[in-house]
Write a protein that holds these residues in place. Structure first.
Motif, PDB file in Angstrom:
ATOM      1  N   SER A  44      17.930  -1.985  -8.193  1.00 60.66           N
ATOM      2  CA  SER A  44      17.167  -0.945  -7.527  1.00 60.66           C
ATOM      3  C   SER A  44      15.634  -1.354  -7.820  1.00 60.66           C
ATOM      4  O   SER A  44      15.051  -0.571  -7.410  1.00 60.66           O
ATOM      5  CB  SER A  44      17.619   0.318  -8.135  1.00 60.66           C
ATOM      6  OG  SER A  44      17.225   0.355  -9.741  1.00 60.66           O
ATOM      7  N   THR A  45      15.442  -2.323  -8.714  1.00 60.78           N
ATOM      8  CA  THR A  45      14.042  -2.667  -9.075  1.00 60.78           C
ATOM      9  C   THR A  45      13.119  -2.891  -7.733  1.00 60.78           C
ATOM     10  O   THR A  45      12.025  -2.606  -7.731  1.00 60.78           O
ATOM     11  CB  THR A  45      14.048  -3.529  -9.956  1.00 60.78           C
ATOM     12  OG1 THR A  45      14.607  -4.696  -9.696  1.00 60.78           O
ATOM     13  CG2 THR A  45      14.542  -3.110 -11.363  1.00 60.78           C
ATOM     14  N   LEU A  46      13.815  -3.883  -6.843  1.00 60.96           N
ATOM     15  CA  LEU A  46      13.119  -4.474  -5.667  1.00 60.96           C
ATOM     16  C   LEU A  46      12.553  -2.958  -4.821  1.00 60.96           C
ATOM     17  O   LEU A  46      11.632  -3.213  -4.193  1.00 60.96           O
ATOM     18  CB  LEU A  46      13.771  -5.192  -4.764  1.00 60.96           C
ATOM     19  CG  LEU A  46      13.040  -5.867  -3.790  1.00 60.96           C
ATOM     20  CD1 LEU A  46      11.822  -6.507  -4.246  1.00 60.96           C
ATOM     21  CD2 LEU A  46      14.049  -7.022  -2.984  1.00 60.96           C
ATOM     22  N   ALA A  47      13.604  -2.090  -4.570  1.00 59.67           N
ATOM     23  CA  ALA A  47      13.288  -0.913  -3.931  1.00 59.67           C
ATOM     24  C   ALA A  47      12.417  -0.055  -4.541  1.00 59.67           C
ATOM     25  O   ALA A  47      11.434   0.488  -3.936  1.00 59.67           O
ATOM     26  CB  ALA A  47      14.653  -0.022  -3.771  1.00 59.67           C
ATOM     27  N   VAL A  48      12.237   0.016  -5.807  1.00 58.96           N
ATOM     28  CA  VAL A  48      11.326   0.789  -6.510  1.00 58.96           C
ATOM     29  C   VAL A  48       9.750   0.076  -6.421  1.00 58.96           C
ATOM     30  O   VAL A  48       8.712   0.818  -6.119  1.00 58.96           O
ATOM     31  CB  VAL A  48      11.357   0.829  -8.231  1.00 58.96           C
ATOM     32  CG1 VAL A  48      10.565   1.509  -8.854  1.00 58.96           C
ATOM     33  CG2 VAL A  48      12.881   1.679  -8.663  1.00 58.96           C
TER      34      VAL A  48
END
Length: 340
Positions: free
Chosen positions: A32-36
């Protein structure tokens, strides 16, 4: 060919993210970090020159994100930290772009008043908030110009004028950046030298001399329509009680150390550090003081020049009555105010 290159870059970014995740202890799931990050870049309008730069910024962003998560999970914190417009910068990059104070030796500043204006005040209120009283201008954003000194000086003059029965004007920081030659423009300056300029030459409105965030030639024609002058300024002794007396009468400028990641990531509550107390690098305005209902900590209310996206809509509460002579982040060391 372009699609193949784009696919390779995406794979590379993903590999970097997985490597970073392997040595950090973040609570955020790796997928999820790339989306954040993508959401953050969209919110703050970030456009990077190429994908290598984007990858570099993503790595820095991840480190800051994991720091924020770990900090906020800890117990007994009086403040929180969060993502903001600085979250893809290193400490060194942030310091180089968004500060701008060049401390002046007060012993060499002969134009400052030698007596403290409020030294005979015997009683001050338990709390005061000049923002609520309607005599503090809007939160502004200095951008990547090192002009905090200009914003701090201008804010106190705006408030001083309104408190003394004048209009609530929006005055020009850009005039100081371009025309106050004792200062260094976007390369930094001194609040005291800004006060000296306003005393000598006056300062016009923001409407007459718009802020550009870069140093340019002095627009002498615009300065002729000056709106405000001051009689001088007072340097407040290094004494928290005396600063409190002054703030009870009007907003004052102060210099602080902002180099910690905790400071630039602050999002709410009463800031207690960590931060330095000697190498001051940023000018702000103390616009009030009070006591926190949640934890009973006394605080200064400070107005910053990093826009409304930072902290509590551009404001910070920083601990007062800390028992440290210099104050948290050195806030007691170099306070001053204009004489209207």
């Amino acid at each position: 060919m372009a699609l193949w290159l784009e696919w390779q870059i995406k794979v590379y970014v993903l590999m970097v993210s997985l490597c970073v995740e392997a040595w950090t202890s973040a609570a955020t799931p790796p997928n999820s970090t790339l989306a954040v990050f993508e959401q953050w870049t969209a919110r703050h309008g970030r456009i990077y020159v190429n994908n290598l730069e984007k990858t570099k910024r993503y790595e820095i962003f991840l480190k800051n994100l994991h720091f924020i998560e770990d900090f906020n999970k800890a117990a007994n914190r009086s403040y929180t930290v969060g993502l903001n417009q600085f979250s893809d910068l290193t400490t060194e990059e942030f310091h180089a772009r968004y500060n701008g104070l060049q401390p002046m030796s007060r012993s060499s500043n002969s134009s400052a008043a030698t007596t403290f204006e409020y030294q005979n005040v015997t009683q001050v209120p338990d709390s005061i908030n000049w923002v609520d009283k309607g005599v503090v201008g809007s939160i502004k954003n200095q951008g990547s110009c090192g002009s905090c000194w200009a914003f701090a000086a201008v804010a106190t003059v705006e408030s001083g004028l309104a408190i003394n029965g004048g209009p609530m004007l929006d005055l020009s920081e850009q005039q100081l950046v371009d025309c106050s030659k004792d200062n260094g423009g976007c390369k930094g300056g001194w609040v005291e030298a800004a006060f000296q300029y306003i005393k000598r030459d006056g300062i016009t409105s923001e409407q007459n001399y718009l802020y550009k965030g870069v140093e340019g030639d002095c627009n002498s024609e615009a300065t002729l329509a000056h709106k405000v002058t001051i009689q001088g300024h007072h340097n407040i002794p290094v004494d928290e009680h005396l600063i409190e007396m002054a703030v009870a009468a009007q907003p004052v400028t102060a210099n602080i150390d902002t180099k910690s990641v905790e400071f630039r990531s602050y999002s709410g509550g009463v800031f207690t550090g960590p931060c330095g107390r000697q190498n001051l690098d940023h000018s702000i305005v103390i616009v009030g003081y009070g006591r926190s209902n949640s934890d009973g900590l006394n605080y200064w209310l400070i107005k910053n020049s990093w826009g409304e996206q930072w902290a509590e809509k551009g404001y910070m509460r920083i601990q007062r009555n800390s028992g440290i002579r210099e104050g948290v982040c050195g806030i007691n060391l170099a306070a001053s105010h204009p004489i209207m």
